[in-house]
Design an enzyme around this catalytic site. Structure first.
Site, PDB file in Angstrom:
ATOM      1  N   CYS B 110       0.527  -1.306  -0.546  1.00  0.00           N
ATOM      2  CA  CYS B 110      -0.175  -0.299  -0.078  1.00  0.00           C
ATOM      3  C   CYS B 110       0.539   1.494   0.677  1.00  0.00           C
ATOM      4  O   CYS B 110       1.253   1.314   0.789  1.00  0.00           O
ATOM      5  CB  CYS B 110      -0.711  -0.111   1.014  1.00  0.00           C
ATOM      6  SG  CYS B 110      -1.590   1.708   1.656  1.00  0.00           S
ATOM      7  N   CYS B 113      -0.570   4.382   2.113  1.00  0.00           N
ATOM      8  CA  CYS B 113      -0.474   3.892   3.545  1.00  0.00           C
ATOM      9  C   CYS B 113       0.047   2.618   4.108  1.00  0.00           C
ATOM     10  O   CYS B 113       1.125   2.569   4.156  1.00  0.00           O
ATOM     11  CB  CYS B 113      -2.023   3.963   4.207  1.00  0.00           C
ATOM     12  SG  CYS B 113      -3.976   3.723   3.592  1.00  0.00           S
ATOM     13  N   SER B 114      -1.036   1.925   4.861  1.00  0.00           N
ATOM     14  CA  SER B 114      -0.430   0.783   4.930  1.00  0.00           C
ATOM     15  C   SER B 114      -1.589  -0.104   4.373  1.00  0.00           C
ATOM     16  O   SER B 114      -1.645  -1.268   5.869  1.00  0.00           O
ATOM     17  CB  SER B 114       0.034   0.399   6.560  1.00  0.00           C
ATOM     18  OG  SER B 114      -0.749   1.303   7.578  1.00  0.00           O
ATOM     19  N   CYS B 115      -2.778  -0.153   3.840  1.00  0.00           N
ATOM     20  CA  CYS B 115      -3.890  -0.945   4.234  1.00  0.00           C
ATOM     21  C   CYS B 115      -3.123  -2.737   4.036  1.00  0.00           C
ATOM     22  O   CYS B 115      -2.372  -3.007   3.039  1.00  0.00           O
ATOM     23  CB  CYS B 115      -4.246  -1.052   3.086  1.00  0.00           C
ATOM     24  SG  CYS B 115      -5.299   0.264   2.433  1.00  0.00           S
TER      25      CYS B 115
END
Lengths: 224, 206
Positions: B110, B113-115
């Site tokens: 991602c 962000c950090s999905c």
């Protein structure tokens, strides 16, 4: 240019350091920050898109300097004040914290499992008709910016702006982050996985057959 | 004394600058306001430290390797197939399973962000959330794989999935040769977290 979080393709970040599967948190305050963020979210004062945008709105020097969970905590603090849930004086310790009107919404220990299990699905019915079929050629917006709000949230990364790809999957109709992050409504519309040849995105792709796939909303795309 | 490390337009700068104290202060304030129950925080932490982690994903992979009808169900409607195993919830509401083959290696990131698929893999590892991984893997996936000591043959194309929506991706690694007839548990033990993100491959230990 967009914001500092939009870093896909950037040069100069150095090696990646793998780590053991047993390492879940790197400091005692990390799990606390995670749990505090989830618990504050359950007060219902923001959605996931608002919270992502809050982290993205950190000053670039803070975004770059903060560790992962520092960004989360900063975002939560900013949203709590923006919503009037916490006053600046309470946050700074200048006055004692007062009981909130939202206290009835507090997440209790016995509710946690249910809340985590329910999640927050983003698929919604939509009146926007599906415009593209699997295999269709499409091009992304030339400028990877929110068209509704200057400097607003979007999920089209800069590296994929103005790029030609093909529809790989259709995901149904989903909440549009560009609208939902600014409390302008969920505005659901068709969402697709779009596949791009690496050579469409990078001057020096590593391999002629490599590809990148992004999930992109219909309004990010036009037919080619 | 001027502070140049925090942006004073942002309320978060009112909290103590040191991160551990900052979290503690915010928890204290929210608890005093009646908005947070520290016992609920303990339950959330216990969930992600002890209950939800990459063994869930390894179970899915081992089952898909052993049971063709389960693999078909994953391909047709991953959400329904995973729900039957009890794997659903926050950050895993819309799942797609992508299959590695000799022609195609899948890798998930991602960049914005950090999905990450929490119900199947738990909390993302530090490197997944790092600037280096987010910045590099879409542009030079093979150089990133080399950081994990993974080298792909030239005939294998890499497909990088940048999770930009709420859809979460799980990589189904290739089943290693020589594991025919193995039990689900024995197969699960082979499946690393990284192999389900795409930064690892599954091998039988020699």
């Amino acid at each position: 240019m967009s914001r500092v979080h939009d870093m896909g393709g950037r040069f100069g970040d150095g090696p990646i350091v793998p780590e053991s599967e047993d390492v879940i948190f790197h400091a005692d305050w990390h799990p606390r920050a995670l749990a505090l963020t989830l618990a504050a979210g359950s007060l219902g004062q923001w959605n996931i898109d608002v919270s992502r945008h809050a982290r993205e709105c950190l000053a670039p020097k803070d975004y770059a300097a903060f560790s992962y969970y520092e960004k989360w905590i900063a975002g939560v603090a900013d949203m709590l004040v923006e919503r009037g849930v916490v006053t600046p004086a309470e946050l700074s310790g200048a006055c004692d914290a007062q009981i909130s009107d939202l206290a009835t919404k507090k997440l209790t220990a016995d509710q946690v499992a249910g809340v985590l299990a329910r999640g927050g699905p983003a698929d919604r019915d939509s009146a926007v008709a599906q415009a593209f079929q699997i295999g269709d050629a499409v091009m992304t917006r030339r400028i990877a910016q929110n068209v509704l709000v200057a400097g607003g949230h979007t999920r089209l990364p800069m590296y994929a702006a103005g790029a030609k790809g093909k529809i790989l999957r259709y995901h149904g109709t989903h909440v549009l982050p560009d609208s939902n992050a600014h409390r302008l409504g969920e505005a659901p519309e068709p969402l697709y996985a779009v596949v791009f040849p690496a050579s469409e995105l990078w001057q020096h792709p590593e391999h002629p057959r490599d590809e990148v796939v992004l999930d992109l909303w219909q309004s990010y795309l036009e037919a080619v | 004394m001027p502070h140049d490390t925090h942006d004073h337009d942002h309320p978060h700068a009112l909290l103590p600058p040191q991160p551990a104290l900052r979290v503690k202060a915010l928890e204290t304030i929210l608890t005093q306001k009646g908005l947070v129950d520290p016992a609920a925080l303990d339950v959330i932490i216990d969930t992600y430290e002890n209950k939800i982690g990459p063994r869930n994903g390894a179970h899915v992979v081992a089952k898909a390797w052993r049971e063709p009808e389960f693999l078909d169900a994953l391909r047709t409607d991953a959400d329904a197939a995973l729900l039957e195993l009890g794997y659903y919830g926050r950050q895993g509401e819309h799942m797609v399973v992508v299959e590695n083959t000799p022609q195609m290696h899948n890798l998930v990131v991602c960049t914005l962000c950090s999905c990450y698929p929490w119900p199947l893999l738990g909390i993302p590892p530090g490197w997944y959330k790092s600037d280096a991984y987010r910045a590099r893997v879409v542009r030079e996936p093979r150089a990133v794989l080399a950081d994990f000591d993974v080298r792909l043959p030239d005939e294998t194309a890499v497909r990088v999935w940048d999770s930009t929506a709420e859809v979460r991706y799980l990589v189904l690694p290739m089943r290693p040769a020589g594991t025919e007839g193995w039990s689900e548990q024995a197969l699960m033990d082979l499946v690393s977290r990284d192999s389900m993100i795409g930064t690892g491959v599954v091998q039988v230990p020699v």
